[in-house]
Design an enzyme around this catalytic site. Structure first.
Site, PDB file in Angstrom:
ATOM      1  N   TYR A  23       0.816  -1.345  -0.124  1.00  0.00           N
ATOM      2  CA  TYR A  23       0.068  -0.003   0.052  1.00  0.00           C
ATOM      3  C   TYR A  23       0.858   1.155  -0.219  1.00  0.00           C
ATOM      4  O   TYR A  23       0.468   2.146  -0.845  1.00  0.00           O
ATOM      5  CB  TYR A  23      -0.850  -0.144   1.218  1.00  0.00           C
ATOM      6  CG  TYR A  23      -1.798   1.272   1.343  1.00  0.00           C
ATOM      7  CD1 TYR A  23      -3.048   1.258   0.693  1.00  0.00           C
ATOM      8  CD2 TYR A  23      -1.734   2.008   1.876  1.00  0.00           C
ATOM      9  CE1 TYR A  23      -3.932   2.276   0.698  1.00  0.00           C
ATOM     10  CE2 TYR A  23      -2.628   3.100   2.314  1.00  0.00           C
ATOM     11  CZ  TYR A  23      -3.613   3.272   1.560  1.00  0.00           C
ATOM     12  OH  TYR A  23      -4.589   4.620   1.801  1.00  0.00           O
TER      13      TYR A  23
ATOM     14  N   LYS B  16       1.060   4.066  -3.009  1.00  0.00           N
ATOM     15  CA  LYS B  16       0.725   5.612  -2.677  1.00  0.00           C
ATOM     16  C   LYS B  16       2.029   6.364  -2.805  1.00  0.00           C
ATOM     17  O   LYS B  16       1.863   7.567  -3.059  1.00  0.00           O
ATOM     18  CB  LYS B  16       0.201   5.886  -1.139  1.00  0.00           C
ATOM     19  CG  LYS B  16      -0.995   5.163  -0.763  1.00  0.00           C
ATOM     20  CD  LYS B  16      -2.102   5.739  -1.720  1.00  0.00           C
ATOM     21  CE  LYS B  16      -3.572   5.514  -1.024  1.00  0.00           C
ATOM     22  NZ  LYS B  16      -4.654   6.215  -2.155  1.00  0.00           N
TER      23      LYS B  16
END
Length: 232
Positions: free
Chosen positions: A141, A145
């Site tokens: 993740y 990002k």
């Protein structure tokens, strides 16, 4: 066709995306949404689409344009979240995380940039404070990002001469359905480490998005951290 300026929001059915739809509607935009679940009540038109599918995104943006008119503002908030030790993250999980977050931004940007350039518009990408600080169990993740921030800064430099403003917000843990009730980010032990001692609210992130879309006329390649003090 709408007589209002048009904003396109991905992931507008819930959480931060839904708060952004509300904020931009309040600022006079006709909002079109791209979301897996279909209809978004506050949006003027919604297309059910997987943002990781470039061809489907291009078709969906064309549909929004045909229903509402050219796109003046874009907010990419579609995404998903899961935690796992890096050794337990499958190749498929790595790829899905990158396709949805990074691929979703790139697919939507490619489909909307002609309109944004013509109308000197703005794009805001929703990143995460984990892109800056990382997190235990968040490698895929955080990587996705973090890649968003790289694209935002590079694209901002590329299209600023055309009058287009590209920026990002980087929320900390936010009180949305993405965080399960038993998420460690909701635990009192974690919240006590934050200067504000609480999760960020979706409307707080949406206000920053609204500012970057509507008012921050000199912001180019900026990242606004909305995280209750998680990263200072």
């Amino acid at each position: 066709m709408s007589e209002k300026p048009v904003a396109l929001v991905t992931g507008g059915a819930s959480g931060i995306g839904a708060a952004v739809v509300t904020a931009l509607t309040g600022r006079g935009f006709a909002v079109g949404c791209l979301d897996l679940v279909g209809a978004v009540p506050q949006a003027e038109h919604t297309v059910a689409v997987d943002v990781s599918d470039g061809a489907a995104v291009a078709s969906a943006v064309a549909e929004i344009r045909g229903k509402l008119g050219p796109v003046h503002a874009v907010v990419t908030s579609a995404g998903h979240y899961e935690m796992a030790p890096v050794t337990d993250i499958s190749v498929q999980a790595w790829q899905r995380m990158l396709r949805v977050h990074l691929g979703g931004l790139v697919n939507v940007a490619r489909a909307t940039l002609p309109d944004l350039i013509e109308h000197r518009g703005a794009l805001v990408a929703v990143a995460s404070e984990l892109a800056v600080g990382g997190g235990d169990g968040d490698a895929h993740y955080a990587a996705a990002k973090g890649a968003i921030l790289g694209v935002v800064r590079s694209l901002a430099a590329e299209v600023a001469p055309h009058g287009v403003r590209i920026n990002a917000v980087a929320p900390g843990p936010t009180d949305t359905p993405l965080l399960a009730d038993d998420s460690p980010w909701r635990a009192a032990e974690y919240l006590d480490t934050l200067p504000l001692r609480r999760l960020t609210a979706p409307h707080e992130v949406a206000r920053c998005v609204e500012y970057l879309v509507c008012d921050a006329t000199s912001s180019v390649g900026d990242v606004v951290n909305v995280n209750s003090g998680a990263v200072i």
